[in-house]
Design a protein around this motif. Structure first.
Motif, PDB file in Angstrom:
ATOM      1  N   GLY A 210       0.803  -1.230   0.000  1.00  0.00           N
ATOM      2  CA  GLY A 210       0.000   0.000   0.000  1.00  0.00           C
ATOM      3  C   GLY A 210       0.827   1.266   0.000  1.00  0.00           C
ATOM      4  O   GLY A 210       0.397   2.295   0.534  1.00  0.00           O
ATOM      5  N   LEU A 211       2.018   1.211  -0.589  1.00  0.00           N
ATOM      6  CA  LEU A 211       2.897   2.390  -0.578  1.00  0.00           C
ATOM      7  C   LEU A 211       2.666   3.253  -1.811  1.00  0.00           C
ATOM      8  O   LEU A 211       2.179   2.792  -2.840  1.00  0.00           O
ATOM      9  N   ASP A 212       3.065   4.499  -1.641  1.00  0.00           N
ATOM     10  CA  ASP A 212       2.824   5.485  -2.687  1.00  0.00           C
ATOM     11  C   ASP A 212       4.129   5.779  -3.429  1.00  0.00           C
ATOM     12  O   ASP A 212       4.646   6.894  -3.361  1.00  0.00           O
ATOM     13  N   ILE A 213       4.673   4.787  -4.092  1.00  0.00           N
ATOM     14  CA  ILE A 213       5.961   4.972  -4.786  1.00  0.00           C
ATOM     15  C   ILE A 213       5.767   4.629  -6.251  1.00  0.00           C
ATOM     16  O   ILE A 213       5.247   3.552  -6.582  1.00  0.00           O
ATOM     17  N   SER A 214       6.211   5.543  -7.095  1.00  0.00           N
ATOM     18  CA  SER A 214       6.099   5.302  -8.538  1.00  0.00           C
ATOM     19  C   SER A 214       7.378   4.614  -9.039  1.00  0.00           C
ATOM     20  O   SER A 214       8.483   5.009  -8.664  1.00  0.00           O
ATOM     21  N   VAL A 215       7.193   3.596  -9.870  1.00  0.00           N
ATOM     22  CA  VAL A 215       8.348   2.921 -10.485  1.00  0.00           C
ATOM     23  C   VAL A 215       8.251   3.077 -11.999  1.00  0.00           C
ATOM     24  O   VAL A 215       7.266   2.644 -12.618  1.00  0.00           O
ATOM     25  N   ILE A 216       9.256   3.705 -12.564  1.00  0.00           N
ATOM     26  CA  ILE A 216       9.260   3.957 -14.007  1.00  0.00           C
ATOM     27  C   ILE A 216      10.464   3.243 -14.634  1.00  0.00           C
ATOM     28  O   ILE A 216      11.599   3.416 -14.175  1.00  0.00           O
ATOM     29  N   GLY A 217      10.203   2.474 -15.666  1.00  0.00           N
ATOM     30  CA  GLY A 217      11.296   1.791 -16.373  1.00  0.00           C
ATOM     31  C   GLY A 217      11.768   2.608 -17.567  1.00  0.00           C
ATOM     32  O   GLY A 217      10.961   3.192 -18.286  1.00  0.00           O
ATOM     33  N   VAL A 218      13.075   2.654 -17.734  1.00  0.00           N
ATOM     34  CA  VAL A 218      13.632   3.218 -18.969  1.00  0.00           C
ATOM     35  C   VAL A 218      14.359   2.060 -19.652  1.00  0.00           C
ATOM     36  O   VAL A 218      15.425   1.632 -19.199  1.00  0.00           O
ATOM     37  N   PRO A 219      13.753   1.489 -20.708  1.00  0.00           N
ATOM     38  CA  PRO A 219      14.301   0.271 -21.310  1.00  0.00           C
ATOM     39  C   PRO A 219      15.613   0.519 -22.040  1.00  0.00           C
ATOM     40  O   PRO A 219      15.696   1.421 -22.866  1.00  0.00           O
ATOM     41  N   LYS A 220      16.594  -0.297 -21.715  1.00  0.00           N
ATOM     42  CA  LYS A 220      17.899  -0.193 -22.394  1.00  0.00           C
ATOM     43  C   LYS A 220      18.358  -1.577 -22.819  1.00  0.00           C
ATOM     44  O   LYS A 220      18.133  -2.554 -22.102  1.00  0.00           O
ATOM     45  N   THR A 221      18.929  -1.684 -23.974  1.00  0.00           N
ATOM     46  CA  THR A 221      19.559  -2.933 -24.400  1.00  0.00           C
ATOM     47  C   THR A 221      20.224  -2.719 -25.756  1.00  0.00           C
ATOM     48  O   THR A 221      19.581  -2.212 -26.680  1.00  0.00           O
ATOM     49  N   ILE A 222      21.491  -3.092 -25.844  1.00  0.00           N
ATOM     50  CA  ILE A 222      22.116  -2.985 -27.165  1.00  0.00           C
ATOM     51  C   ILE A 222      21.548  -4.048 -28.097  1.00  0.00           C
ATOM     52  O   ILE A 222      21.650  -3.928 -29.302  1.00  0.00           O
ATOM     53  N   ASP A 223      20.963  -5.101 -27.516  1.00  0.00           N
ATOM     54  CA  ASP A 223      20.430  -6.181 -28.361  1.00  0.00           C
ATOM     55  C   ASP A 223      19.146  -5.760 -29.089  1.00  0.00           C
ATOM     56  O   ASP A 223      18.708  -6.439 -30.009  1.00  0.00           O
ATOM     57  N   ASN A 224      18.531  -4.667 -28.642  1.00  0.00           N
ATOM     58  CA  ASN A 224      17.258  -4.200 -29.223  1.00  0.00           C
ATOM     59  C   ASN A 224      16.183  -5.280 -29.119  1.00  0.00           C
ATOM     60  O   ASN A 224      15.329  -5.412 -29.997  1.00  0.00           O
ATOM     61  N   ASP A 225      16.238  -6.045 -28.036  1.00  0.00           N
ATOM     62  CA  ASP A 225      15.320  -7.184 -27.941  1.00  0.00           C
ATOM     63  C   ASP A 225      14.070  -6.899 -27.107  1.00  0.00           C
ATOM     64  O   ASP A 225      13.307  -7.813 -26.810  1.00  0.00           O
ATOM     65  N   LEU A 226      13.878  -5.638 -26.728  1.00  0.00           N
ATOM     66  CA  LEU A 226      12.654  -5.311 -25.987  1.00  0.00           C
ATOM     67  C   LEU A 226      11.552  -4.902 -26.961  1.00  0.00           C
ATOM     68  O   LEU A 226      11.808  -4.169 -27.922  1.00  0.00           O
ATOM     69  N   PRO A 227      10.322  -5.372 -26.720  1.00  0.00           N
ATOM     70  CA  PRO A 227       9.235  -5.072 -27.659  1.00  0.00           C
ATOM     71  C   PRO A 227       8.646  -3.690 -27.408  1.00  0.00           C
ATOM     72  O   PRO A 227       8.990  -3.023 -26.420  1.00  0.00           O
ATOM     73  N   HIS A 269      19.668 -13.361 -28.253  1.00  0.00           N
ATOM     74  CA  HIS A 269      18.509 -14.030 -28.861  1.00  0.00           C
ATOM     75  C   HIS A 269      17.979 -13.255 -30.061  1.00  0.00           C
ATOM     76  O   HIS A 269      17.051 -13.710 -30.716  1.00  0.00           O
ATOM     77  N   SER A 270      18.516 -12.090 -30.279  1.00  0.00           N
ATOM     78  CA  SER A 270      18.047 -11.230 -31.371  1.00  0.00           C
ATOM     79  C   SER A 270      19.240 -10.764 -32.179  1.00  0.00           C
ATOM     80  O   SER A 270      20.244 -10.319 -31.612  1.00  0.00           O
ATOM     81  N   GLY A 271      19.097 -10.843 -33.495  1.00  0.00           N
ATOM     82  CA  GLY A 271      20.245 -10.547 -34.360  1.00  0.00           C
ATOM     83  C   GLY A 271      20.276  -9.132 -34.907  1.00  0.00           C
ATOM     84  O   GLY A 271      20.857  -8.890 -35.969  1.00  0.00           O
ATOM     85  N   PHE A 272      19.664  -8.192 -34.191  1.00  0.00           N
ATOM     86  CA  PHE A 272      19.590  -6.830 -34.743  1.00  0.00           C
ATOM     87  C   PHE A 272      20.968  -6.197 -34.941  1.00  0.00           C
ATOM     88  O   PHE A 272      21.206  -5.519 -35.949  1.00  0.00           O
ATOM     89  N   ILE A 273      21.862  -6.375 -33.969  1.00  0.00           N
ATOM     90  CA  ILE A 273      23.176  -5.722 -34.103  1.00  0.00           C
ATOM     91  C   ILE A 273      23.878  -6.266 -35.350  1.00  0.00           C
ATOM     92  O   ILE A 273      24.414  -5.497 -36.155  1.00  0.00           O
ATOM     93  N   ILE A 318      31.891 -13.035 -42.985  1.00  0.00           N
ATOM     94  CA  ILE A 318      30.722 -13.552 -42.258  1.00  0.00           C
ATOM     95  C   ILE A 318      30.510 -12.727 -40.986  1.00  0.00           C
ATOM     96  O   ILE A 318      31.449 -12.532 -40.204  1.00  0.00           O
ATOM     97  N   VAL A 319      29.285 -12.264 -40.792  1.00  0.00           N
ATOM     98  CA  VAL A 319      28.931 -11.568 -39.552  1.00  0.00           C
ATOM     99  C   VAL A 319      28.052 -12.518 -38.748  1.00  0.00           C
ATOM    100  O   VAL A 319      26.996 -12.953 -39.226  1.00  0.00           O
ATOM    101  N   LEU A 320      28.499 -12.811 -37.555  1.00  0.00           N
ATOM    102  CA  LEU A 320      27.871 -13.847 -36.745  1.00  0.00           C
ATOM    103  C   LEU A 320      27.350 -13.251 -35.444  1.00  0.00           C
ATOM    104  O   LEU A 320      28.123 -12.696 -34.656  1.00  0.00           O
ATOM    105  N   ALA A 321      26.043 -13.353 -35.225  1.00  0.00           N
ATOM    106  CA  ALA A 321      25.498 -12.952 -33.915  1.00  0.00           C
ATOM    107  C   ALA A 321      25.827 -14.066 -32.935  1.00  0.00           C
ATOM    108  O   ALA A 321      25.709 -15.249 -33.272  1.00  0.00           O
ATOM    109  N   GLU A 322      26.206 -13.702 -31.729  1.00  0.00           N
ATOM    110  CA  GLU A 322      26.684 -14.715 -30.771  1.00  0.00           C
ATOM    111  C   GLU A 322      25.651 -15.797 -30.478  1.00  0.00           C
ATOM    112  O   GLU A 322      26.003 -16.927 -30.141  1.00  0.00           O
ATOM    113  N   GLY A 323      24.365 -15.464 -30.644  1.00  0.00           N
ATOM    114  CA  GLY A 323      23.324 -16.446 -30.336  1.00  0.00           C
ATOM    115  C   GLY A 323      22.924 -17.293 -31.538  1.00  0.00           C
ATOM    116  O   GLY A 323      22.057 -18.158 -31.428  1.00  0.00           O
ATOM    117  N   ALA A 324      23.563 -17.056 -32.680  1.00  0.00           N
ATOM    118  CA  ALA A 324      23.203 -17.822 -33.890  1.00  0.00           C
ATOM    119  C   ALA A 324      23.665 -19.270 -33.757  1.00  0.00           C
ATOM    120  O   ALA A 324      24.646 -19.561 -33.057  1.00  0.00           O
TER     121      ALA A 324
END
Ligand SMILES: Nc1ncnc2c1ncn2[C@@H]1O[C@H](COP(=O)(O)OP(=O)(O)OP(=O)(O)O)[C@@H](O)[C@H]1O
Ligand SMILES: O=P(O)(O)OC[C@H]1O[C@](O)(CO)[C@@H](O)[C@@H]1O
Ligand SMILES: [Mg+2]
Length: 472
Positions: A210-227, A269-273, A318-324
């Motif tokens: 029952g606390l009054d605290i706001s939690v805000i996420g700022v999404p970061k990832t070089i993998d660009n794997d957040l939707p 898990h994502s090959g964007f880079i 050849i460019v290889l993503a580590e998760g490939a």
């Protein structure tokens, strides 16, 4: 009348209007210090007015698929300053932490938050918690740093994070105790998928008490794997840095007899880079990403294609993503290469696909009389420790502004993100609901195929996990 979205692409994704609703701590009763600036603002191509919403989808056919009135079409709450806010800024204590792997722009976000909160909202106390969520545990909770505009003025000139970061699990209740002890009203969690999950757990634990605290996420990832974010901050700086390594390897491979240039890039898990860096460098002949399994042997396999390429062009890059190709390491005689362990946060450690490729390509080319010169680079942490480029620098600042406004307006359990070029509030549950991946049927991968001229798949087509379109 809630079922709104149904992407019938392999795995169907159904979103409910409720999934897009943002949690508020309560009524906004205080005049915002920015309210005067907002009196005449209306929605325009460059501004989303308070009360308006940003569409989730942006094609005529997708919109036409909804047989509902406009207010029920799936949409996000727009980010930005509100005329009335929830917290009395003069009594607010804010907390900031960065967690997970490094990412260009972390310092820029910290700086933007501190400046916006201190200069515009006149928040007097901003605490930085050190070394990620570990900084909220009982053992480390006293080790905070007071952040002021003077303190953060130049921090964007350095990579990394002045607050430090970490992986590893923590007890949500213990973390809430730390927030209570420090009197924190708004907490900014700058993190990846794990960080967003942790922010969700924290929000739930706060709500349960029952606390009054706001939690805000700022999404970061070089993998660009957040939707639900066009691209995550730092991604652009990271792939720009990766591009230089591809260029180096291309120069080396081209100058060597039967040169094989191999660059391994981050991307669990994502090959964007890998995809973006390869497009940017425009020297890659083959791009391998986790989303598209490949076969080594056989007439349509990777090795045959590499051979054909070396015969024709004299070298191959050849460019290889580590998760490939992780599925290749599942084979019993390769078990020694398969990491199968997890890191402190529970992320699976990947097997060494680069070692397997080096060995198999060398053996194959040698056997067919084309003994190769292997030129291999693993830039590893070098691509994510760089200073944010100009684009990311602006992006981080604007995300920070949006995050500060969201918190002061009493939004919680929400992330700020850029969606279809507008800044929006994305409920954390949605942020962690799926992984953003390169869509093998999407136009990014099409561009990779057009640029490299590689076949759509190496070897027999395998059943692959379908990703929903529209999220890449
Ligand atoms: N499912 C979860 N529930 C609660 N907390 C989590 C969860 N997953 C991760 N965390 C916490 O979030 C923090 C960051 O997670 P993680 O190390 O996976 O990095 P991340 O934020 O995903 O960033 P990166 O993209 O670099 O992996 C960790 O300290 C971990 O304790
Ligand atoms: O920082 P660590 O623990 O070495 O983890 C590296 C991983 O972090 C990431 O950079 C994501 O932040 C991945 O691309 C990479 O696999
Ligand atoms: Mg993660």
């Amino acid at each position: 009348m809630d079922a709104i979205l149904d992407y019938d692409q392999g795995a169907p994704v159904t979103l409910y209007l409720d999934d897009l609703r943002v949690r508020h701590l309560g009524e906004c009763r205080y005049d915002s210090p920015l309210s005067e600036m907002l009196t005449t603002k209306q929605t325009s191509p460059h501004y989303v007015a308070e009360g308006d919403r940003v569409l989730l989808e942006d094609t005529v056919s997708m919109l036409a698929g909804h047989d509902v009135p406009p207010e029920q079409v799936p949409s996000f709450e727009g980010a930005g300053p509100r005329k009335k806010i929830y917290f009395d800024p003069s009594s607010v204590t804010a907390g900031i932490l960065t967690c997970g792997g490094l990412c260009p722009g972390l310092n820029n976000v910290i700086r933007g938050l501190v400046q916006e909160l201190a200069v515009h909202y006149k928040v007097k106390r901003i605490l930085g918690f050190r070394n990620g969520l570990r900084g909220l545990t009982s053992e480390y909770r006293e080790d905070t740093v007071e952040l002021t505009p003077d303190h953060v003025r130049d921090i964007h000139n350095a990579g990394g994070t002045i607050l430090g970061s970490s992986r590893g699990n923590q007890d949500p209740d213990e973390m809430v105790d730390s927030l209570v002890e420090h009197g924190v009203d708004v907490l900014f969690v700058i993190g990846g998928d794990g960080g967003m999950r942790a922010a969700t757990c924290l929000s739930k634990a706060i709500e349960a008490r029952g606390l009054d605290i706001s939690v805000i996420g700022v999404p970061k990832t070089i993998d660009n794997d957040l939707p639900f974010t066009d691209q995550s901050f730092g991604f652009q700086s990271a792939f720009a840095s990766a591009m230089d390594f591809i260029s180096s390897v291309s120069v080396e491979a081209a100058a060597s007899p039967n040169g094989v240039g191999l660059v391994k890039l981050m991307g669990r898990h994502s090959g964007f880079i890998a995809a973006y860096a390869a497009l940017a460098a425009n020297g890659a002949d083959i791009v391998l990403i986790p989303e598209i399994p490949f076969t080594l042997d056989g007439p349509d396999g990777l090795l045959a294609y590499v051979e054909q390429h070396v015969r024709k062009k004299g070298y191959v890059v050849i460019v290889l993503a580590e998760g490939a190709g992780q599925e290749l390491l599942e084979e019993p005689d390769l078990a020694h290469r398969n990491g199968k362990a997890t890191d402190a946060s529970g992320n699976v450690k990947l097997g060494k696909i680069d070692d397997l490729l080096k060995e198999r390509i060398t053996d194959h080319l040698t056997a067919v009389g084309l003994a190769p010169t292997m030129r291999y680079i693993d830039p590893s942490y070098a691509i994510r420790s760089v200073v944010a480029n100009a684009y990311d620098s602006v992006y981080c600042l604007r995300l920070a502004h949006a995050a500060a406004h969201a918190a002061m307006a009493g939004r919680t359990e929400v992330a700020v993100a850029r969606w279809r070029r507008r800044f929006v509030h994305v409920p954390l549950s949605l942020m962690t609901s799926r992984r953003n991946q390169v869509d093998p049927d999407g136009d990014l991968w099409m561009s990779v195929l057009e640029t490299t001229c590689q076949p759509a798949e190496f070897g027999a087509q395998r059943e692959r996990e379908k990703v929903p379109s529209g999220f890449c």
